[in-house]
Design a protein around this motif. Structure first.
Motif, PDB file in Angstrom:
ATOM      1  N   GLN A 197       0.833  -1.184   0.000  1.00  0.00           N
ATOM      2  CA  GLN A 197       0.000   0.000   0.000  1.00  0.00           C
ATOM      3  C   GLN A 197       0.878   1.247   0.000  1.00  0.00           C
ATOM      4  O   GLN A 197       2.098   1.150   0.071  1.00  0.00           O
ATOM      5  CB  GLN A 197      -0.931   0.004   1.208  1.00  0.00           C
ATOM      6  CG  GLN A 197      -0.215  -0.043   2.542  1.00  0.00           C
ATOM      7  CD  GLN A 197      -1.187  -0.102   3.706  1.00  0.00           C
ATOM      8  OE1 GLN A 197      -2.393  -0.314   3.493  1.00  0.00           O
ATOM      9  NE2 GLN A 197      -0.698   0.055   4.913  1.00  0.00           N
ATOM     10  N   VAL A 198       0.239   2.400  -0.084  1.00  0.00           N
ATOM     11  CA  VAL A 198       0.948   3.677  -0.102  1.00  0.00           C
ATOM     12  C   VAL A 198       0.570   4.484   1.128  1.00  0.00           C
ATOM     13  O   VAL A 198      -0.595   4.538   1.501  1.00  0.00           O
ATOM     14  CB  VAL A 198       0.601   4.471  -1.377  1.00  0.00           C
ATOM     15  CG1 VAL A 198       1.185   5.877  -1.305  1.00  0.00           C
ATOM     16  CG2 VAL A 198       1.133   3.745  -2.613  1.00  0.00           C
ATOM     17  N   GLU A 199       1.554   5.090   1.757  1.00  0.00           N
ATOM     18  CA  GLU A 199       1.320   5.999   2.874  1.00  0.00           C
ATOM     19  C   GLU A 199       1.606   7.421   2.397  1.00  0.00           C
ATOM     20  O   GLU A 199       2.600   7.659   1.710  1.00  0.00           O
ATOM     21  CB  GLU A 199       2.215   5.675   4.058  1.00  0.00           C
ATOM     22  CG  GLU A 199       1.937   4.346   4.732  1.00  0.00           C
ATOM     23  CD  GLU A 199       2.466   3.166   3.952  1.00  0.00           C
ATOM     24  OE1 GLU A 199       1.762   2.149   3.806  1.00  0.00           O
ATOM     25  OE2 GLU A 199       3.606   3.253   3.434  1.00  0.00           O
ATOM     26  N   LEU A 200       0.748   8.333   2.782  1.00  0.00           N
ATOM     27  CA  LEU A 200       0.883   9.741   2.415  1.00  0.00           C
ATOM     28  C   LEU A 200       0.945  10.576   3.682  1.00  0.00           C
ATOM     29  O   LEU A 200       0.079  10.438   4.557  1.00  0.00           O
ATOM     30  CB  LEU A 200      -0.304  10.181   1.560  1.00  0.00           C
ATOM     31  CG  LEU A 200      -0.530   9.416   0.261  1.00  0.00           C
ATOM     32  CD1 LEU A 200      -1.845   9.833  -0.393  1.00  0.00           C
ATOM     33  CD2 LEU A 200       0.624   9.626  -0.701  1.00  0.00           C
ATOM     34  N   VAL A 201       1.935  11.445   3.759  1.00  0.00           N
ATOM     35  CA  VAL A 201       2.100  12.300   4.933  1.00  0.00           C
ATOM     36  C   VAL A 201       2.216  13.746   4.471  1.00  0.00           C
ATOM     37  O   VAL A 201       3.150  14.107   3.756  1.00  0.00           O
ATOM     38  CB  VAL A 201       3.338  11.906   5.749  1.00  0.00           C
ATOM     39  CG1 VAL A 201       3.494  12.845   6.944  1.00  0.00           C
ATOM     40  CG2 VAL A 201       3.233  10.457   6.215  1.00  0.00           C
ATOM     41  N   GLU A 202       1.252  14.551   4.910  1.00  0.00           N
ATOM     42  CA  GLU A 202       1.249  15.971   4.558  1.00  0.00           C
ATOM     43  C   GLU A 202       1.948  16.786   5.638  1.00  0.00           C
ATOM     44  O   GLU A 202       1.998  16.386   6.801  1.00  0.00           O
ATOM     45  CB  GLU A 202      -0.175  16.500   4.400  1.00  0.00           C
ATOM     46  CG  GLU A 202      -1.028  15.803   3.362  1.00  0.00           C
ATOM     47  CD  GLU A 202      -1.965  14.801   3.974  1.00  0.00           C
ATOM     48  OE1 GLU A 202      -3.043  14.544   3.405  1.00  0.00           O
ATOM     49  OE2 GLU A 202      -1.630  14.267   5.050  1.00  0.00           O
ATOM     50  N   CYS A 228       3.601  16.745   0.476  1.00  0.00           N
ATOM     51  CA  CYS A 228       3.019  15.428   0.693  1.00  0.00           C
ATOM     52  C   CYS A 228       4.050  14.396   0.257  1.00  0.00           C
ATOM     53  O   CYS A 228       4.435  14.360  -0.920  1.00  0.00           O
ATOM     54  CB  CYS A 228       1.736  15.254  -0.100  1.00  0.00           C
ATOM     55  SG  CYS A 228       1.077  13.576  -0.070  1.00  0.00           S
ATOM     56  N   ALA A 229       4.482  13.596   1.193  1.00  0.00           N
ATOM     57  CA  ALA A 229       5.484  12.572   0.912  1.00  0.00           C
ATOM     58  C   ALA A 229       4.825  11.206   0.843  1.00  0.00           C
ATOM     59  O   ALA A 229       4.113  10.808   1.775  1.00  0.00           O
ATOM     60  CB  ALA A 229       6.567  12.584   1.984  1.00  0.00           C
ATOM     61  N   ALA A 230       5.064  10.499  -0.246  1.00  0.00           N
ATOM     62  CA  ALA A 230       4.516   9.159  -0.425  1.00  0.00           C
ATOM     63  C   ALA A 230       5.585   8.117  -0.150  1.00  0.00           C
ATOM     64  O   ALA A 230       6.743   8.284  -0.527  1.00  0.00           O
ATOM     65  CB  ALA A 230       3.977   8.999  -1.843  1.00  0.00           C
ATOM     66  N   SER A 231       5.183   7.042   0.502  1.00  0.00           N
ATOM     67  CA  SER A 231       6.087   5.920   0.746  1.00  0.00           C
ATOM     68  C   SER A 231       5.326   4.617   0.555  1.00  0.00           C
ATOM     69  O   SER A 231       4.103   4.614   0.459  1.00  0.00           O
ATOM     70  CB  SER A 231       6.689   5.994   2.152  1.00  0.00           C
ATOM     71  OG  SER A 231       5.673   5.936   3.123  1.00  0.00           O
ATOM     72  N   TYR A 271      -5.901  17.683   2.053  1.00  0.00           N
ATOM     73  CA  TYR A 271      -5.562  16.265   2.011  1.00  0.00           C
ATOM     74  C   TYR A 271      -4.822  15.928   0.722  1.00  0.00           C
ATOM     75  O   TYR A 271      -5.190  16.394  -0.359  1.00  0.00           O
ATOM     76  CB  TYR A 271      -6.812  15.400   2.072  1.00  0.00           C
ATOM     77  CG  TYR A 271      -7.617  15.540   3.342  1.00  0.00           C
ATOM     78  CD1 TYR A 271      -8.638  16.475   3.441  1.00  0.00           C
ATOM     79  CD2 TYR A 271      -7.351  14.718   4.444  1.00  0.00           C
ATOM     80  CE1 TYR A 271      -9.387  16.597   4.608  1.00  0.00           C
ATOM     81  CE2 TYR A 271      -8.090  14.835   5.604  1.00  0.00           C
ATOM     82  CZ  TYR A 271      -9.104  15.777   5.682  1.00  0.00           C
ATOM     83  OH  TYR A 271      -9.832  15.900   6.838  1.00  0.00           O
ATOM     84  N   CYS A 272      -3.856  15.072   0.842  1.00  0.00           N
ATOM     85  CA  CYS A 272      -3.149  14.508  -0.303  1.00  0.00           C
ATOM     86  C   CYS A 272      -3.820  13.179  -0.658  1.00  0.00           C
ATOM     87  O   CYS A 272      -4.242  12.436   0.237  1.00  0.00           O
ATOM     88  CB  CYS A 272      -1.688  14.293   0.073  1.00  0.00           C
ATOM     89  SG  CYS A 272      -0.632  13.712  -1.245  1.00  0.00           S
ATOM     90  N   GLN A 273      -3.880  12.896  -1.933  1.00  0.00           N
ATOM     91  CA  GLN A 273      -4.544  11.673  -2.380  1.00  0.00           C
ATOM     92  C   GLN A 273      -3.845  11.104  -3.588  1.00  0.00           C
ATOM     93  O   GLN A 273      -3.291  11.843  -4.421  1.00  0.00           O
ATOM     94  CB  GLN A 273      -6.008  11.981  -2.748  1.00  0.00           C
ATOM     95  CG  GLN A 273      -6.830  10.763  -3.129  1.00  0.00           C
ATOM     96  CD  GLN A 273      -7.279  10.822  -4.592  1.00  0.00           C
ATOM     97  OE1 GLN A 273      -6.508  11.110  -5.492  1.00  0.00           O
ATOM     98  NE2 GLN A 273      -8.542  10.508  -4.830  1.00  0.00           N
ATOM     99  N   THR A 274      -3.833   9.777  -3.677  1.00  0.00           N
ATOM    100  CA  THR A 274      -3.392   9.103  -4.883  1.00  0.00           C
ATOM    101  C   THR A 274      -4.204   7.830  -5.045  1.00  0.00           C
ATOM    102  O   THR A 274      -4.913   7.416  -4.125  1.00  0.00           O
ATOM    103  CB  THR A 274      -1.888   8.811  -4.843  1.00  0.00           C
ATOM    104  OG1 THR A 274      -1.442   8.401  -6.149  1.00  0.00           O
ATOM    105  CG2 THR A 274      -1.566   7.706  -3.843  1.00  0.00           C
ATOM    106  N   THR A 275      -4.087   7.236  -6.200  1.00  0.00           N
ATOM    107  CA  THR A 275      -4.801   5.999  -6.460  1.00  0.00           C
ATOM    108  C   THR A 275      -3.851   4.965  -7.053  1.00  0.00           C
ATOM    109  O   THR A 275      -2.857   5.313  -7.687  1.00  0.00           O
ATOM    110  CB  THR A 275      -5.980   6.202  -7.422  1.00  0.00           C
ATOM    111  OG1 THR A 275      -5.493   6.822  -8.610  1.00  0.00           O
ATOM    112  CG2 THR A 275      -7.053   7.069  -6.812  1.00  0.00           C
ATOM    113  N   ILE A 276      -4.164   3.727  -6.818  1.00  0.00           N
ATOM    114  CA  ILE A 276      -3.442   2.621  -7.448  1.00  0.00           C
ATOM    115  C   ILE A 276      -4.448   1.878  -8.324  1.00  0.00           C
ATOM    116  O   ILE A 276      -5.388   1.266  -7.807  1.00  0.00           O
ATOM    117  CB  ILE A 276      -2.825   1.687  -6.408  1.00  0.00           C
ATOM    118  CG1 ILE A 276      -1.712   2.417  -5.649  1.00  0.00           C
ATOM    119  CG2 ILE A 276      -2.274   0.429  -7.077  1.00  0.00           C
ATOM    120  CD1 ILE A 276      -1.012   1.597  -4.592  1.00  0.00           C
ATOM    121  N   PRO A 277      -4.277   1.974  -9.630  1.00  0.00           N
ATOM    122  CA  PRO A 277      -5.212   1.299 -10.537  1.00  0.00           C
ATOM    123  C   PRO A 277      -5.062  -0.218 -10.452  1.00  0.00           C
ATOM    124  O   PRO A 277      -3.970  -0.739 -10.268  1.00  0.00           O
ATOM    125  CB  PRO A 277      -4.797   1.823 -11.916  1.00  0.00           C
ATOM    126  CG  PRO A 277      -3.960   3.034 -11.653  1.00  0.00           C
ATOM    127  CD  PRO A 277      -3.289   2.789 -10.343  1.00  0.00           C
TER     128      PRO A 277
END
Length: 122
Positions: free
Chosen positions: A1-6, A22-25, A94-100
């Motif tokens: 999964q992805v973690e997002l930290v603003e 916003c940092a994604a990990s 809020y930061c957001q992303t998606t995984i198709p």
């Protein structure tokens, strides 16, 4: 999964500026575009801006010309430079992303950060 930290929220007077990050990990290679949303008291969450891996950007009409989205070379940290802030920009961002599913079916879904508060006083 992805973690997002603003990070980067705070209080500012009208006309001022703030820069959010916003940092994604995690499984970042699976994600697609990164986006910013905001939600103010009593209102629905709304789209603010987005940027894809090619650097193509999109903005809500309400922030065009005032906000600038950018990302680092790896595409795992996204920034939102907010200038000429006004009281209507007060919200939780809020930061957001998606995984198709076609990219990484195991981790498919919509991911959100915990949010960072922006308060603009007039």
């Amino acid at each position: 999964q992805v973690e997002l930290v603003e990070a980067g929220g705070g209080s500012v007077q009208a006309g001022g500026s703030l820069r959010l990050s916003c940092a994604a990990s995690g499984v970042t290679y699976c994600k697609d575009a990164m986006r910013w949303y905001r939600q103010s008291a009593g209102k629905e969450r709304e789209f603010v801006s987005g940027i894809d891996s090619a650097g193509t950007t999109t903005y809500a009409d309400s922030v065009k010309g005032r906000f600038t989205i950018s990302q680092d070379n790896a595409g795992n940290t996204v920034y939102l430079q907010m200038d000429s802030l006004n009281a209507e920009d007060t919200a939780m961002y809020y930061c957001q992303t998606t995984i198709p599913v076609l990219r990484c079916s195991r981790y498919r879904g919509i991911y959100w950060g915990q949010g960072t508060q922006v308060t603009v006083s007039s």
